[in-house]
Design an enzyme around this catalytic site. Structure first.
Site, PDB file in Angstrom:
ATOM      1  N   LYS A  53       0.841  -1.197   0.000  1.00  0.00           N
ATOM      2  CA  LYS A  53       0.000   0.000   0.000  1.00  0.00           C
ATOM      3  C   LYS A  53       0.880   1.252   0.000  1.00  0.00           C
ATOM      4  O   LYS A  53       0.610   2.207  -0.722  1.00  0.00           O
ATOM      5  CB  LYS A  53      -0.935  -0.014   1.226  1.00  0.00           C
ATOM      6  CG  LYS A  53      -2.053  -1.040   1.074  1.00  0.00           C
ATOM      7  CD  LYS A  53      -2.785  -1.348   2.367  1.00  0.00           C
ATOM      8  CE  LYS A  53      -3.756  -2.514   2.168  1.00  0.00           C
ATOM      9  NZ  LYS A  53      -4.383  -2.994   3.385  1.00  0.00           N
ATOM     10  N   GLN A  97      -4.483  -1.597   9.591  1.00  0.00           N
ATOM     11  CA  GLN A  97      -4.329  -2.927   8.991  1.00  0.00           C
ATOM     12  C   GLN A  97      -4.881  -3.999   9.933  1.00  0.00           C
ATOM     13  O   GLN A  97      -4.497  -4.073  11.101  1.00  0.00           O
ATOM     14  CB  GLN A  97      -2.839  -3.176   8.677  1.00  0.00           C
ATOM     15  CG  GLN A  97      -2.580  -4.468   7.946  1.00  0.00           C
ATOM     16  CD  GLN A  97      -3.210  -4.496   6.550  1.00  0.00           C
ATOM     17  OE1 GLN A  97      -3.115  -3.549   5.773  1.00  0.00           O
ATOM     18  NE2 GLN A  97      -3.879  -5.591   6.224  1.00  0.00           N
ATOM     19  N   ASP A 120     -11.207   2.639   4.224  1.00  0.00           N
ATOM     20  CA  ASP A 120     -11.409   1.193   4.108  1.00  0.00           C
ATOM     21  C   ASP A 120     -12.902   0.871   3.974  1.00  0.00           C
ATOM     22  O   ASP A 120     -13.278  -0.209   3.520  1.00  0.00           O
ATOM     23  CB  ASP A 120     -10.864   0.486   5.366  1.00  0.00           C
ATOM     24  CG  ASP A 120      -9.672  -0.392   5.043  1.00  0.00           C
ATOM     25  OD1 ASP A 120      -9.489  -0.709   3.859  1.00  0.00           O
ATOM     26  OD2 ASP A 120      -8.951  -0.755   5.986  1.00  0.00           O
TER      27      ASP A 120
END
Ligand code: NDP
Length: 285
Positions: A53, A97, A120
């Site tokens: 990412k 994460q 997200d």
């Protein structure tokens, strides 16, 4: 006849090439999109995902603000970090994460991220908007799956879509997105008794189970579009999906490979959400 292989690398590259131009335009207005990436602990798979990412951010001109914090971080410390990022104007998107170490409450952390920075799309605001058919951040992997269908001219309207898996991050949102596109959607899970028969009825079959090649080739309807979201590592160390690719591709009309199908789309859609967040923030300054 062998299926058309859906090339997630190509589709994701087309998307990120467009984003690169949008980021350059934002730079020219003095706006540098910023993505805060929070990694708790040393999970090797998480470290790898975070690395990919960060690399993608760099290649697009998005500022990646890494927060690598120890496994021993407490819930209070993590919440305090989220609050700091929520109020930092240089941060447009916040990504925590997952999975988090067991002693931390993932749900509470997701709920804490400011809705306008929830790139997200896992928080209650984003998911609520998805149910309500209101604009908002879409979860990246499901959104990526829809983009793959779009790219190959597969219109879910009027089709029977079967989604195997009902998780909050994949199965449920992809089902809602297919419904939004007017598919008739069946959601299957571990208590579905007639899984093979249900899959055989699917014009669009999405697999999000997390079990290596569980969905066999003879579960696939002739000509169906198969979207394999699963990422599994076999005992020989090979990366495979939830669908038995070699046999399924002989029956499907379209199929995503693993790797190189859905995987690259997830990062592309995260970048997309981050750029949207930066545009939103700069328009509302
Ligand atoms: P979860 O473990 O959260 O959910 C798995 C789902 O599969 C559950 O709904 C479960 O049912 C269902 N299931 C399990 N066993 C069976 C079975 N025998 N028959 C039918 N259904 C079953 O996984 P995720 O949704 O988070 O992830 C799914 C897969 O997608 C994983 O391989 C993951 O690595 C991958 N993934 C890939 C991403 C990408 O970027 N490509 C991103 C995110 C995930 P029940 O609810 O009844 O337990």
């Amino acid at each position: 006849m062998s299926a058309t292989i859906i090339d997630g690398k190509k589709v994701s590259k087309d998307i990120t090439d467009e984003l690169r131009k949008e980021v350059a335009e934002l730079h020219s207005k003095g706006v540098v999109p910023g993505l805060a990436v929070v990694l708790v602990g040393e999970n090797p798979a998480s470290k790898k995902y975070v690395g990919s990412k960060e690399k993608m951010c760099e290649s697009l001109g998005i500022k990646s603000l890494g927060h690598k914090i120890p496994e021993t971080t407490t819930q209070e410390e993590l919440i305090r970090l989220i609050d700091t990022l929520n109020s930092d104007p240089s941060v447009h998107g916040i990504l925590v994460q997952l999975p988090l170490p067991k002693h931390l409450d993932e749900k509470a952390v997701m709920h804490r991220i400011a809705p306008e920075k929830d790139v997200d799309g896992f928080g209650p605001d984003a998911l609520g908007r998805l149910v309500l058919d209101e604009p908002g951040f879409l979860p990246c992997t499901p959104h990526g799956c829809i983009k793959l269908l779009d790219a190959y001219g597969i219109d879910p309207k009027g089709k029977h879509a079967v989604v195997v898996g009902r998780s909050v991050i994949v199965g449920k949102p992809i089902s809602l997105l297919l419904l939004r596109k007017h598919a008739t959607v069946t959601i299957c899970h571990s208590r579905t008794p007639d899984l093979k028969e249900t899959c055989l009825n699917a014009d669009i079959l999405c697999a999000a189970v997390g079990k290596a090649e569980m969905i066999k080739g003879d579960w696939v309807k002739e000509g169906a579009a198969v979207i394999d979201i699963g990422i599994n590592v076999t005992s020989e160390g090979k990366l495979v999906g939830d669908v038995e690719f070699a046999t399924a591709k002989e029956r499907a009309g379209f199929i995503t490979p693993v790797p190189g199908g859905v995987g690259p789309m997830t990062i592309a859609m995260l970048m997309y959400n981050t750029v949207e967040a930066a545009k939103f923030a700069s328009n509302n300054k």
